[in-house]
Design an enzyme around this catalytic site. Structure first.
Site, PDB file in Angstrom:
ATOM      1  N   HIS A  85       0.812  -1.213   0.000  1.00  0.00           N
ATOM      2  CA  HIS A  85       0.000   0.000   0.000  1.00  0.00           C
ATOM      3  C   HIS A  85       0.848   1.267   0.000  1.00  0.00           C
ATOM      4  CE1 HIS A  85      -3.451  -2.538   0.715  1.00  0.00           C
ATOM      5  NE2 HIS A  85      -2.882  -3.032   1.804  1.00  0.00           N
ATOM      6  N   HIS A 110       5.589   6.745   6.752  1.00  0.00           N
ATOM      7  CA  HIS A 110       5.136   6.219   5.470  1.00  0.00           C
ATOM      8  C   HIS A 110       4.712   7.378   4.576  1.00  0.00           C
ATOM      9  CE1 HIS A 110       1.413   6.338   7.940  1.00  0.00           C
ATOM     10  NE2 HIS A 110       0.872   6.758   6.805  1.00  0.00           N
ATOM     11  N   HIS A 112       2.546   9.149   1.020  1.00  0.00           N
ATOM     12  CA  HIS A 112       1.358   9.181   0.181  1.00  0.00           C
ATOM     13  C   HIS A 112       1.584  10.088  -1.021  1.00  0.00           C
ATOM     14  CE1 HIS A 112      -1.191   7.212   3.222  1.00  0.00           C
ATOM     15  NE2 HIS A 112      -0.550   7.950   4.109  1.00  0.00           N
ATOM     16  N   HIS A 129       3.826  10.845   6.546  1.00  0.00           N
ATOM     17  CA  HIS A 129       3.164  10.745   7.840  1.00  0.00           C
ATOM     18  C   HIS A 129       4.130  10.058   8.806  1.00  0.00           C
ATOM     19  CE1 HIS A 129      -1.309  11.150   6.415  1.00  0.00           C
ATOM     20  NE2 HIS A 129      -0.733  12.309   6.670  1.00  0.00           N
ATOM     21  N   THR A 195      -5.725   6.678   8.263  1.00  0.00           N
ATOM     22  CA  THR A 195      -6.232   6.942   6.909  1.00  0.00           C
ATOM     23  C   THR A 195      -6.247   5.683   6.052  1.00  0.00           C
ATOM     24  OG1 THR A 195      -4.068   7.578   6.000  1.00  0.00           O
ATOM     25  CG2 THR A 195      -5.391   9.315   7.041  1.00  0.00           C
ATOM     26  N   THR A 196      -6.063   4.548   6.676  1.00  0.00           N
ATOM     27  CA  THR A 196      -6.195   3.239   6.033  1.00  0.00           C
ATOM     28  C   THR A 196      -7.057   2.356   6.926  1.00  0.00           C
ATOM     29  OG1 THR A 196      -4.174   2.428   7.092  1.00  0.00           O
ATOM     30  CG2 THR A 196      -3.951   3.378   4.887  1.00  0.00           C
TER      31      THR A 196
END
Length: 245
Positions: A85, A110, A112, A129, A195-196
């Site tokens: 992801h 991580h 995005h 993040h 947010t996941t």
């Protein structure tokens, strides 16, 4: 309450790729964000929650926060994980940060593309993040926007070692999370969620106002792996946003 905290903790530190089946999720089509809440009972908060993240931050009439972000990071060994992801940097002993007077331990960073939060409708092509956890299990995330510009040394260190398919590699040397932060640590803060999936709520966000730079080549390098891995923004539903100058 204990179950909620545990869920937050496990997802923050997990590097397990979800197996095929009803819980499989992604960023487009039938397994995309609009359907996360229907994929599994465990993901119900993704559609029923009232404090979901990310958000589009309005900059007018915000409350004032007085607590400065006080990073206390240090270089650490660890792993770079391609978890299906995103790319995740997990460090074993990288210190932490004091956020709103509470000490948090660094867990992972991580990325995005595009950046998940917006500011007055403006989006950035990329964000990081940085996830932290307090002694009582609460999560806090420092969000850093990136715009196109000069090559970013901290990202270069990660991107040069990241796996191009699901898996993980041990970091060569050590990485200090301080490299992901701009000089100014002025921020917007709000209470949101992961947010996941499972989109658990009660996560405090500190979104830094000052963006960092990354090169076009770096952005393209990440987007070759993940051309779009950002969740859409959610309504505030009465949430208060604070800021520091």
């Amino acid at each position: 309450m204990k179950k909620s905290v545990l869920a937050l903790s496990l997802l923050a530190t997990s590097t397990v790729v979800l197996a095929a089946g009803p819980g499989t999720w992604g960023y487009e089509g039938k397994t995309g964000p609009d359907n996360w809440g229907n994929l599994s009972q465990e993901y119900a908060t993704c559609k029923l929650g009232q404090q979901q993240a990310p958000i589009d931050i309005p900059t007018k009439s915000l409350g004032k926060a007085t607590a400065a972000i006080k990073p206390a990071y240090k270089a650490s060994a660890g792993e770079i994980i391609n978890n299906g992801h995103t790319i995740q940097l997990s460090l074993s002993d990288a210190g932490g940060a004091n956020l709103s007077g509470v000490d948090y331990k660094y867990l992972q960073t991580h990325f995005h593309a595009p950046g998940e939060e917006k500011v007055d409708g403006k989006s950035y092509p990329f964000n990081a993040h940085i996830v932290h956890q307090s002694a009582d299990g609460k999560l806090a995330v420092i969000g850093v926007f990136y715009k196109e510009g000069t090559e970013n040394a901290a990202l270069k260190e990660v991107f040069s070692q990241m796996p191009d398919k699901d898996g993980k590699v041990a970091i060569k040397g050590a990485i200090n999370p301080t490299g992901f932060l701009p000089k100014s640590l002025a921020y917007y803060s709000y209470v949101g969620s992961l947010t996941t999936p499972p989109c658990s709520e009660g996560v405090t966000f500190y979104i830094l106002k000052t963006p960092m730079e990354m090169s076009k080549a770096q952005l393209e390098q990440f987007k070759k792996l993940y051309p779009m891995n950002a969740r859409p923004t959610f309504p505030l539903n009465g949430r208060k946003i604070t800021e520091t100058n």
